[in-house]
Design an enzyme around this catalytic site. Sequence first.
Site, PDB file in Angstrom:
ATOM      1  N   ASP A 275      33.153  37.350  47.507  1.00 51.19           N
ATOM      2  CA  ASP A 275      33.355  37.196  46.059  1.00 51.19           C
ATOM      3  C   ASP A 275      34.812  36.830  45.787  1.00 51.19           C
ATOM      4  O   ASP A 275      35.712  37.592  46.133  1.00 51.19           O
ATOM      5  CB  ASP A 275      32.996  38.536  45.393  1.00 51.19           C
ATOM      6  CG  ASP A 275      33.028  38.517  43.876  1.00 51.19           C
ATOM      7  OD1 ASP A 275      33.288  37.458  43.280  1.00 51.19           O
ATOM      8  OD2 ASP A 275      32.782  39.595  43.297  1.00 51.19           O
TER       9      ASP A 275
ATOM     10  N   SER B  83      28.250  34.581  39.127  1.00 56.75           N
ATOM     11  CA  SER B  83      28.881  35.652  38.351  1.00 56.75           C
ATOM     12  C   SER B  83      28.940  35.243  36.896  1.00 56.75           C
ATOM     13  O   SER B  83      29.600  34.252  36.544  1.00 56.75           O
ATOM     14  CB  SER B  83      30.304  35.910  38.847  1.00 56.75           C
ATOM     15  OG  SER B  83      30.991  36.668  37.863  1.00 56.75           O
TER      16      SER B  83
ATOM     17  N   ASP C 173      29.921  41.550  36.702  1.00 56.64           N
ATOM     18  CA  ASP C 173      31.223  42.147  37.020  1.00 56.64           C
ATOM     19  C   ASP C 173      31.631  43.151  35.958  1.00 56.64           C
ATOM     20  O   ASP C 173      32.030  42.773  34.850  1.00 56.64           O
ATOM     21  CB  ASP C 173      32.280  41.035  37.127  1.00 56.64           C
ATOM     22  CG  ASP C 173      32.136  40.248  38.419  1.00 56.64           C
ATOM     23  OD1 ASP C 173      32.116  40.883  39.491  1.00 56.64           O
ATOM     24  OD2 ASP C 173      32.029  39.012  38.357  1.00 56.64           O
TER      25      ASP C 173
ATOM     26  N   HIS D  52      25.005  38.169  39.356  1.00 56.32           N
ATOM     27  CA  HIS D  52      26.120  39.075  39.660  1.00 56.32           C
ATOM     28  C   HIS D  52      26.839  39.447  38.360  1.00 56.32           C
ATOM     29  O   HIS D  52      27.282  38.577  37.607  1.00 56.32           O
ATOM     30  CB  HIS D  52      27.071  38.354  40.616  1.00 56.32           C
ATOM     31  CG  HIS D  52      28.212  39.166  41.128  1.00 56.32           C
ATOM     32  ND1 HIS D  52      28.102  40.028  42.195  1.00 56.32           N
ATOM     33  CD2 HIS D  52      29.513  39.230  40.740  1.00 56.32           C
ATOM     34  CE1 HIS D  52      29.282  40.582  42.454  1.00 56.32           C
ATOM     35  NE2 HIS D  52      30.161  40.128  41.570  1.00 56.32           N
TER      36      HIS D  52
ATOM     37  N   HIS E  16      28.512  44.729  40.165  1.00 53.22           N
ATOM     38  CA  HIS E  16      29.759  44.975  40.904  1.00 53.22           C
ATOM     39  C   HIS E  16      30.659  45.830  40.027  1.00 53.22           C
ATOM     40  O   HIS E  16      31.186  45.357  39.026  1.00 53.22           O
ATOM     41  CB  HIS E  16      30.393  43.608  41.225  1.00 53.22           C
ATOM     42  CG  HIS E  16      31.713  43.671  41.901  1.00 53.22           C
ATOM     43  ND1 HIS E  16      32.514  42.541  42.047  1.00 53.22           N
ATOM     44  CD2 HIS E  16      32.389  44.688  42.493  1.00 53.22           C
ATOM     45  CE1 HIS E  16      33.621  42.882  42.697  1.00 53.22           C
ATOM     46  NE2 HIS E  16      33.569  44.171  42.962  1.00 53.22           N
TER      47      HIS E  16
ATOM     48  N   MET F   2      35.970  41.135  49.233  1.00 51.07           N
ATOM     49  CA  MET F   2      36.647  40.395  48.168  1.00 51.07           C
ATOM     50  C   MET F   2      37.622  39.387  48.769  1.00 51.07           C
ATOM     51  O   MET F   2      38.427  39.732  49.644  1.00 51.07           O
ATOM     52  CB  MET F   2      37.438  41.351  47.255  1.00 51.07           C
ATOM     53  CG  MET F   2      36.619  42.334  46.443  1.00 51.07           C
ATOM     54  SD  MET F   2      35.432  41.577  45.318  1.00 51.07           S
ATOM     55  CE  MET F   2      36.503  40.572  44.265  1.00 51.07           C
TER      56      MET F   2
ATOM     57  N   MET G  11      34.190  45.769  34.611  1.00 53.07           N
ATOM     58  CA  MET G  11      35.630  46.066  34.739  1.00 53.07           C
ATOM     59  C   MET G  11      36.053  47.031  33.639  1.00 53.07           C
ATOM     60  O   MET G  11      35.618  46.895  32.492  1.00 53.07           O
ATOM     61  CB  MET G  11      36.437  44.773  34.621  1.00 53.07           C
ATOM     62  CG  MET G  11      36.036  43.709  35.627  1.00 53.07           C
ATOM     63  SD  MET G  11      37.112  42.284  35.514  1.00 53.07           S
ATOM     64  CE  MET G  11      36.333  41.199  36.728  1.00 53.07           C
TER      65      MET G  11
ATOM     66  N   MET H 246      33.866  47.547  39.114  1.00 46.43           N
ATOM     67  CA  MET H 246      35.323  47.632  39.322  1.00 46.43           C
ATOM     68  C   MET H 246      35.837  48.675  38.341  1.00 46.43           C
ATOM     69  O   MET H 246      36.503  48.367  37.340  1.00 46.43           O
ATOM     70  CB  MET H 246      35.950  46.242  39.106  1.00 46.43           C
ATOM     71  CG  MET H 246      35.601  45.292  40.254  1.00 46.43           C
ATOM     72  SD  MET H 246      35.811  43.556  39.857  1.00 46.43           S
ATOM     73  CE  MET H 246      34.202  43.242  39.127  1.00 46.43           C
TER      74      MET H 246
HETATM   75  C1  DX5 Z   1      36.534  38.995  40.404  1.00 44.58           C
HETATM   76  C2  DX5 Z   1      35.034  39.104  40.264  1.00 44.58           C
HETATM   77  C3  DX5 Z   1      34.333  37.880  40.682  1.00 44.58           C
HETATM   78  C4  DX5 Z   1      34.681  36.650  39.891  1.00 44.58           C
HETATM   79  C5  DX5 Z   1      34.494  35.452  40.762  1.00 44.58           C
HETATM   80  O1  DX5 Z   1      37.127  40.198  40.124  1.00 44.58           O
HETATM   81  O2  DX5 Z   1      34.540  40.173  41.048  1.00 44.58           O
HETATM   82  O3  DX5 Z   1      32.917  38.060  40.735  1.00 44.58           O
HETATM   83  O4  DX5 Z   1      33.922  36.502  38.739  1.00 44.58           O
HETATM   84  O5  DX5 Z   1      34.901  34.329  40.046  1.00 44.58           O
HETATM   85  P1  DX5 Z   1      35.321  32.989  40.776  1.00 44.58           P
HETATM   86  O6  DX5 Z   1      34.122  32.511  41.523  1.00 44.58           O
HETATM   87  O7  DX5 Z   1      35.703  32.109  39.631  1.00 44.58           O
HETATM   88  O8  DX5 Z   1      36.473  33.317  41.693  1.00 44.58           O
HETATM   89 ZN    ZN Z   2      32.277  40.361  41.449  1.00 40.29          ZN
END
Ligand code: DX5
Ligand code: ZN
Length: 221
Positions: free
Chosen positions: A171, A7, A34, A32, A65, A136, A36, A67
């Site tokens: 994840d 990620s 993320d 990956h 991903h 998750m 947000m 969110m």
């Molecule tokens: C959390 C994200 C993850 C995050 C994982 O909301 O979806 O992808 O970056 O990070 P680590 O591996 O540090 O928990």
């Molecule tokens: Zn993620």
Amino acid sequence: MTLIAPSILSADFADFGRQIRAVEDAGADWVHVDVMDNHFVPNLTFGPPAVKAFRPHVKTLMDVHLMIAPVDPSIPAYAEAGADRLTAHVEAGPHIHRTLQAIRDADMQAGVALNPGTPADAVENLLDLVDLVLVMTVNPGFGGQSFIDMTAKIARIRAMIGDRPVHIQVDGGITPETAPRVTRAGADVLVAGSAVFKGGTYADNIAAIRKAGDAATGRMA
Ligand code: DX5
Ligand code: ZN
């Protein structure tokens, strides 16, 4: 073989192109991303222009991903930006089935994600529409949080999937210590942010997670 998807939330935000190329050279299977929105989750990261900028650097698969809520109005922009897969949360709106259809209609792979508080049953009627179920193991929003045990949920979803070609991705809080717990339960793709970007070499960090995941299942490279 257990697939590893670093990620880039844990990468240096001033240096994405170089770090994407470096994790791929170090053995990453997918990248990956993320996304947000400071609404569905309490953090703000990337939008379509950033995904478009990452695109030429990603030679493997750009695993996005989302969110965000709502999802549907943004699907065309992520398709245009060059995402290979969009994963949407079941909790992001009342019409996840429509969302997944729209992602596939836009010629991307579709994933469905479940927060820790959401039961396995939530994906039961979606399994023919997806390429991936994302379980998750933290409440989404931030990297570096502690792993929450979802092994019973992973095992239930693996049984529900049966012989469909659907990945189970995990994840949140994945390290060489937690990886075997989720692969033993049936996960085959591990997202890792801090455990890849923490220091040392990316190749060593990725290999350590993969080896721990493979050892628990007897899967070999
Ligand atoms: C959390 C994200 C993850 C995050 C994982 O909301 O979806 O992808 O970056 O990070 P680590 O591996 O540090 O928990
Ligand atoms: Zn993620």
